[in-house]
Write a protein that holds these residues in place. Structure first.
Motif, PDB file in Angstrom:
ATOM      1  N   GLU A 162       0.842  -1.178  -0.106  1.00  0.00           N
ATOM      2  CA  GLU A 162      -0.083   0.100   0.161  1.00  0.00           C
ATOM      3  C   GLU A 162       0.809   1.160   0.038  1.00  0.00           C
ATOM      4  N   VAL A 163       0.847   1.808  -1.220  1.00  0.00           N
ATOM      5  CA  VAL A 163       1.633   3.113  -1.113  1.00  0.00           C
ATOM      6  C   VAL A 163       0.953   4.301  -0.628  1.00  0.00           C
ATOM      7  N   ILE A 164       0.782   4.563   0.625  1.00  0.00           N
ATOM      8  CA  ILE A 164       0.301   5.665   1.378  1.00  0.00           C
ATOM      9  C   ILE A 164       0.854   6.168   2.248  1.00  0.00           C
ATOM     10  N   LYS A 179       9.142  13.393  -1.291  1.00  0.00           N
ATOM     11  CA  LYS A 179       9.903  13.186  -2.756  1.00  0.00           C
ATOM     12  C   LYS A 179      10.519  11.710  -2.687  1.00  0.00           C
ATOM     13  N   LEU A 180      10.335  11.045  -3.775  1.00  0.00           N
ATOM     14  CA  LEU A 180      11.227   9.865  -4.182  1.00  0.00           C
ATOM     15  C   LEU A 180      12.334  10.327  -5.062  1.00  0.00           C
ATOM     16  N   ASP A 181      13.424  10.026  -4.964  1.00  0.00           N
ATOM     17  CA  ASP A 181      14.261  10.196  -5.997  1.00  0.00           C
ATOM     18  C   ASP A 181      14.253   9.166  -7.002  1.00  0.00           C
ATOM     19  N   SER A 182      14.972   9.295  -8.002  1.00  0.00           N
ATOM     20  CA  SER A 182      14.830   7.978  -8.987  1.00  0.00           C
ATOM     21  C   SER A 182      15.468   6.825  -8.329  1.00  0.00           C
ATOM     22  N   HIS A 183      14.932   5.617  -8.368  1.00  0.00           N
ATOM     23  CA  HIS A 183      15.379   4.503  -7.995  1.00  0.00           C
ATOM     24  C   HIS A 183      14.620   3.238  -8.522  1.00  0.00           C
ATOM     25  N   THR A 184      15.532   2.061  -8.415  1.00  0.00           N
ATOM     26  CA  THR A 184      14.954   0.840  -8.661  1.00  0.00           C
ATOM     27  C   THR A 184      14.501   0.144  -7.362  1.00  0.00           C
ATOM     28  N   ASP A 185      13.677  -0.526  -7.404  1.00  0.00           N
ATOM     29  CA  ASP A 185      12.844  -1.267  -6.067  1.00  0.00           C
ATOM     30  C   ASP A 185      13.762  -2.606  -5.570  1.00  0.00           C
ATOM     31  N   LEU A 186      13.827  -2.616  -4.513  1.00  0.00           N
ATOM     32  CA  LEU A 186      14.476  -4.055  -3.818  1.00  0.00           C
ATOM     33  C   LEU A 186      15.958  -4.400  -4.458  1.00  0.00           C
ATOM     34  N   TYR A 243       9.349  -6.870 -12.991  1.00  0.00           N
ATOM     35  CA  TYR A 243       8.269  -5.848 -13.257  1.00  0.00           C
ATOM     36  C   TYR A 243       7.697  -5.352 -11.966  1.00  0.00           C
ATOM     37  N   GLN A 244       7.072  -4.175 -11.906  1.00  0.00           N
ATOM     38  CA  GLN A 244       6.442  -3.429 -10.699  1.00  0.00           C
ATOM     39  C   GLN A 244       4.985  -3.056 -11.611  1.00  0.00           C
ATOM     40  N   PHE A 245       4.056  -2.921 -10.650  1.00  0.00           N
ATOM     41  CA  PHE A 245       2.701  -2.547 -11.146  1.00  0.00           C
ATOM     42  C   PHE A 245       2.414  -1.313  -9.936  1.00  0.00           C
ATOM     43  N   LEU A 246       2.140  -0.226 -10.455  1.00  0.00           N
ATOM     44  CA  LEU A 246       1.476   0.721  -9.282  1.00  0.00           C
ATOM     45  C   LEU A 246       0.211   1.079 -10.073  1.00  0.00           C
ATOM     46  N   HIS A 247      -0.699   0.536  -9.310  1.00  0.00           N
ATOM     47  CA  HIS A 247      -2.083   0.697  -9.540  1.00  0.00           C
ATOM     48  C   HIS A 247      -2.740   1.811  -8.931  1.00  0.00           C
ATOM     49  N   MET A 250       3.749  14.032  -8.645  1.00  0.00           N
ATOM     50  CA  MET A 250       3.867  13.327 -10.076  1.00  0.00           C
ATOM     51  C   MET A 250       4.684  12.353 -10.208  1.00  0.00           C
ATOM     52  N   SER A 251       4.546  11.542 -11.232  1.00  0.00           N
ATOM     53  CA  SER A 251       5.397  10.533 -11.308  1.00  0.00           C
ATOM     54  C   SER A 251       6.710  10.691 -12.260  1.00  0.00           C
ATOM     55  N   SER A 252       7.656   9.830 -11.971  1.00  0.00           N
ATOM     56  CA  SER A 252       8.872  10.115 -13.213  1.00  0.00           C
ATOM     57  C   SER A 252       9.408   8.633 -13.392  1.00  0.00           C
ATOM     58  N   ALA A 279      14.106   3.261 -14.137  1.00  0.00           N
ATOM     59  CA  ALA A 279      14.160   3.761 -12.700  1.00  0.00           C
ATOM     60  C   ALA A 279      12.972   4.796 -12.527  1.00  0.00           C
ATOM     61  N   HIS A 280      12.122   4.881 -11.200  1.00  0.00           N
ATOM     62  CA  HIS A 280      11.178   5.539 -11.198  1.00  0.00           C
ATOM     63  C   HIS A 280      11.276   6.335  -9.925  1.00  0.00           C
ATOM     64  N   GLY A 281      10.236   7.416  -9.749  1.00  0.00           N
ATOM     65  CA  GLY A 281      10.514   8.389  -8.736  1.00  0.00           C
ATOM     66  C   GLY A 281       9.030   9.054  -8.557  1.00  0.00           C
ATOM     67  N   ARG A 282       8.916  10.001  -7.703  1.00  0.00           N
ATOM     68  CA  ARG A 282       7.605  10.762  -7.502  1.00  0.00           C
ATOM     69  C   ARG A 282       7.872  12.196  -6.938  1.00  0.00           C
ATOM     70  N   ALA A 283       7.303  13.097  -7.003  1.00  0.00           N
ATOM     71  CA  ALA A 283       7.441  14.362  -6.451  1.00  0.00           C
ATOM     72  C   ALA A 283       6.828  14.379  -5.200  1.00  0.00           C
ATOM     73  N   GLN A 319      -6.343  12.911  -1.484  1.00  0.00           N
ATOM     74  CA  GLN A 319      -6.002  11.593  -1.214  1.00  0.00           C
ATOM     75  C   GLN A 319      -4.984  11.189  -2.249  1.00  0.00           C
ATOM     76  N   ARG A 320      -3.874  10.328  -2.013  1.00  0.00           N
ATOM     77  CA  ARG A 320      -2.941   9.650  -2.924  1.00  0.00           C
ATOM     78  C   ARG A 320      -3.050   8.159  -2.408  1.00  0.00           C
ATOM     79  N   HIS A 321      -3.234   7.271  -3.303  1.00  0.00           N
ATOM     80  CA  HIS A 321      -3.402   5.862  -2.953  1.00  0.00           C
ATOM     81  C   HIS A 321      -2.935   5.031  -4.136  1.00  0.00           C
ATOM     82  N   LEU A 322      -1.660   4.557  -4.180  1.00  0.00           N
ATOM     83  CA  LEU A 322      -1.381   3.605  -5.185  1.00  0.00           C
ATOM     84  C   LEU A 322      -1.184   1.987  -4.172  1.00  0.00           C
ATOM     85  N   GLN A 323      -1.611   0.911  -5.279  1.00  0.00           N
ATOM     86  CA  GLN A 323      -1.365  -0.347  -4.829  1.00  0.00           C
ATOM     87  C   GLN A 323      -0.340  -1.200  -5.622  1.00  0.00           C
TER      88      GLN A 323
HETATM   89  C1  OGA Z   1       7.315   2.750  -4.800  1.00  0.00           C
HETATM   90  C2  OGA Z   1       7.272   3.820  -5.478  1.00  0.00           C
HETATM   91  C3  OGA Z   1       6.281   5.813  -6.368  1.00  0.00           C
HETATM   92  C4  OGA Z   1       4.955   6.575  -6.007  1.00  0.00           C
HETATM   93  O1  OGA Z   1       6.058   2.220  -4.001  1.00  0.00           O
HETATM   94  O2  OGA Z   1       8.163   1.880  -4.649  1.00  0.00           O
HETATM   95  O3  OGA Z   1       8.499   4.369  -5.917  1.00  0.00           O
HETATM   96  O4  OGA Z   1       4.604   7.197  -6.881  1.00  0.00           O
HETATM   97  N1  OGA Z   1       6.116   4.587  -5.402  1.00  0.00           N
HETATM   98  O5  OGA Z   1       4.489   6.739  -5.097  1.00  0.00           O
END
Ligand code: OGA
Ligand code: ZN
Length: 380
Positions: free
Chosen positions: A181-183, A197-204, A213-217, A227-229, A343-347, A355-359
Motif C-alpha cells: 500500500e503506497v500511502i 519526494k522519491l528520487d529516481s530508484h529501482t525497487d528492492l 516488473y513493478q505495477f503501481l495501480h 507527479m510520477s517520473s 528507474a522511477h520516482g515521484r514528487a 488523497q493519494r493511494h497506489l497499490q
Molecule cells: C514505490 C514507489 C512511487 C509513487 O512504491 O516503490 O516508488 O509514485 N512509489 O508513490
C-alpha cells in the motif's frame, strides 16, 4: 518457409550427419547432439528429456541412416538398440550452424523524455487486456520492448489490480506483502510510505534477483503534487557507453553493497552487485540504483575516487531532464514497468490537500518473457 524445406541428401561424416536441404543450404549435426535430442525420449506430458547422455559412450554413431518414406531423417544408433526419427522442419529450425551465425538483435526500444509525446504508444485499455489474448500480447510486447506501459481505465476497487496482472501470471511475493500500500503512514518501513519526494530508484536492489516488473495501480490521486517520473536506465547505459566510456566501465565493474534492515522484519539483507549489468551479447540486462538503500562502498582504495565520480555521474543522468518522463497518474491507471531497467520516482505531495493511494505489485521477468514466448508460439 522452413515448413516447405525438405531434406535432399544425407551423408555421414567423421562426427556428424551432413544434411543437404532443398534450398541448397547444408547443415551438420553432431552424433551426440542428434542422440541427445531424439524426440522419442521426451516425456509426453512432462515434456522433459528422459534420455541421460551418460548412458551412451562418446563414440556413439549411426549404424545406418536414411531419409525415410515420410521424409524424416531416420537413424539407427550403434548403442542401445535405438532408432531416432527427426522432422526436417525441426532439424532446420534447430540447425546450430545457422542459428549460431545469426546476428543478435536487441529486443529493446530505448527512449528519453520525448516518450512523453508518445504515451499512446505505451498505453493500453484495461478492458481489452481482460477480454482478449491479442491485447494481452500487445501489452506484453510493449512491456518487453519499452520496459514501461500504462494500463488505462482499470477498476479502482482495492486489490482489483490482481485480476489484470493474473492475465499474465502469478505475482512475486515480498515482505512488503501483496499488494503493498503506497500511502502516507506513521512509522513507515519504506520512504515510499510517506508523502516525501522519491528520487529516481529501482525497487528492492538488496535482493539477489530484484523483481523484474513493478505495477503501481492508482486508486486515487487528487492530492497536490505526487507527479510520477520514469527514466530508461538502458538508455542511460547506452549514452554512457557511447559518450563516457570510463564511467560506463567503472559502473560495470565495481560492486555496490545494497542493504535493508527493515524494523518490521527479522532480517538483514545485503547484496553486492554492480550498478550496470550486461548480457553475454553486450546488450543491457539490468540496472540497480537506490541511493537510500545503498550501504557503505567497500571497493579498493585505488578505485574509490573514480567510483564516486562515476556514481555521481550515473545519479545525475538518472535524474536529468533530458531523459526523464514526468506525468501524473490518474485514477484507474496501472503504471507497469521493468524494475531492473526503468528507474522511477515521484514528487513530494501534500497529504492534507487530498488523497493519494497506489497499490503495488511485483512480478518476475520470467513471467513476462515466458507468456510472450507462449503467445508467440515459440518452437522448442
Ligand atoms: C514505490 C514507489 C512511487 C509513487 O512504491 O516503490 O516508488 O509514485 N512509489 O508513490
Ligand atoms: Zn519504488
Amino acid at each position: 518457409m522452413i515448413q516447405s524445406i525438405s531434406i535432399k541428401k544425407v551423408a555421414k561424416k567423421e562426427k556428424t550427419i551432413e544434411v543437404g536441404w532443398s534450398d541448397g543450404k547444408k547443415s551438420n549435426f553432431h552424433f551426440l547432439w542428434l542422440r541427445d535430442n531424439c524426440p522419442s525420449d521426451i516425456h509426453p506430458t512432462a515434456r522433459e528429456r528422459l534420455f541421460n547422455l551418460i548412458n551412451v559412450t562418446e563414440n556413439i554413431h549411426p549404424e545406418s541412416y536414411k531419409i525415410n518414406n515420410e521424409g524424416k531423417l531416420e537413424i539407427k544408433w550403434s548403442e542401445g538398440n535405438h532408432i531416432s526419427y527427426f522432422e526436417p522442419s525441426w532439424l532446420r529450425s534447430h540447425c546450430y550452424t545457422i542459428n549460431n551465425s545469426k546476428k543478435y538483435v536487441s529486443p529493446y526500444k530505448l527512449w528519453n523524455k520525448s516518450l512523453l509525446e508518445n504515451l499512446n504508444d505505451i498505453s493500453i485499455k484495461c478492458e481489452e487486456i481482460l477480454k482478449s489474448d491479442e491485447s494481452l500480447f500487445k501489452w506484453l510486447e510493449i512491456l518487453h520492448k519499452y520496459g514501461v506501459s500504462i494500463v488505462k481505465n482499470a477498476p479502482t476497487e482495492k486489490n482489483s489490480g490482481l485480476k489484470v496482472l493474473n492475465r499474465i501470471s502469478h505475482i512475486r511475493e515480498t515482505f512488503f506483502r501483496t499488494p503493498f500500500e503506497v500511502i502516507n503512514i506513521p512509522e513507515p518501513n519504506n520512504i515510499a510510505y510517506t508523502a516525501k519526494k522519491l528520487d529516481s530508484h529501482t525497487d528492492l536492489p538488496y535482493f539477489e534477483t530484484p523483481p523484474g516488473y513493478q505495477f503501481l495501480h492508482c486508486l486515487i490521486n487528487n492530492a497536490d503534487g505526487g507527479m510520477s517520473s520514469i527514466i530508461d536506465g538502458f538508455k542511460i547505459i547506452e549514452y554512457l557507453k557511447n559518450n563516457e566510456l570510463k564511467t560506463f566501465e567503472i559502473l560495470k565493474k565495481v560492486e555496490v553493497k545494497f542493504i535493508n534492515n527493515d524494523y518490521t522484519q527479522k532480517t538483514i539483507r545485503i547484496v553486492n552487485s554492480p550498478l550496470i549489468t550486461l548480457n553475454k551479447e553486450g546488450d543491457y540486462k539490468e540496472i540497480r540504483f537506490n541511493i537510500g538503500q545503498t550501504g557503505t562502498i567497500d571497493c579498493s582504495p585505488e578505485l574509490m575516487e573514480q567510483f564516486y565520480k562515476a556514481y555521481r555521474r550515473f545519479a545525475e543522468l538518472l535524474h536529468s531532464e533530458q531523459f526523464c518522463v514526468n506525468f501524473k497518474l490518474k485514477k484507474g491507471d496501472i503504471l507497469s514497468f521493468d524494475n531492473r531497467r526503468v528507474a522511477h520516482g515521484r514528487a513530494e505531495y501534500n497529504p492534507n490537500s487530498g488523497q493519494r493511494h497506489l497499490q503495488g505489485y511485483y512480478m518476475d521477468r520470467d513471467e513476462i518473457t515466458s507468456r510472450l514466448n507462449y503467445l508467440r508460439k515459440i518452437e522448442l
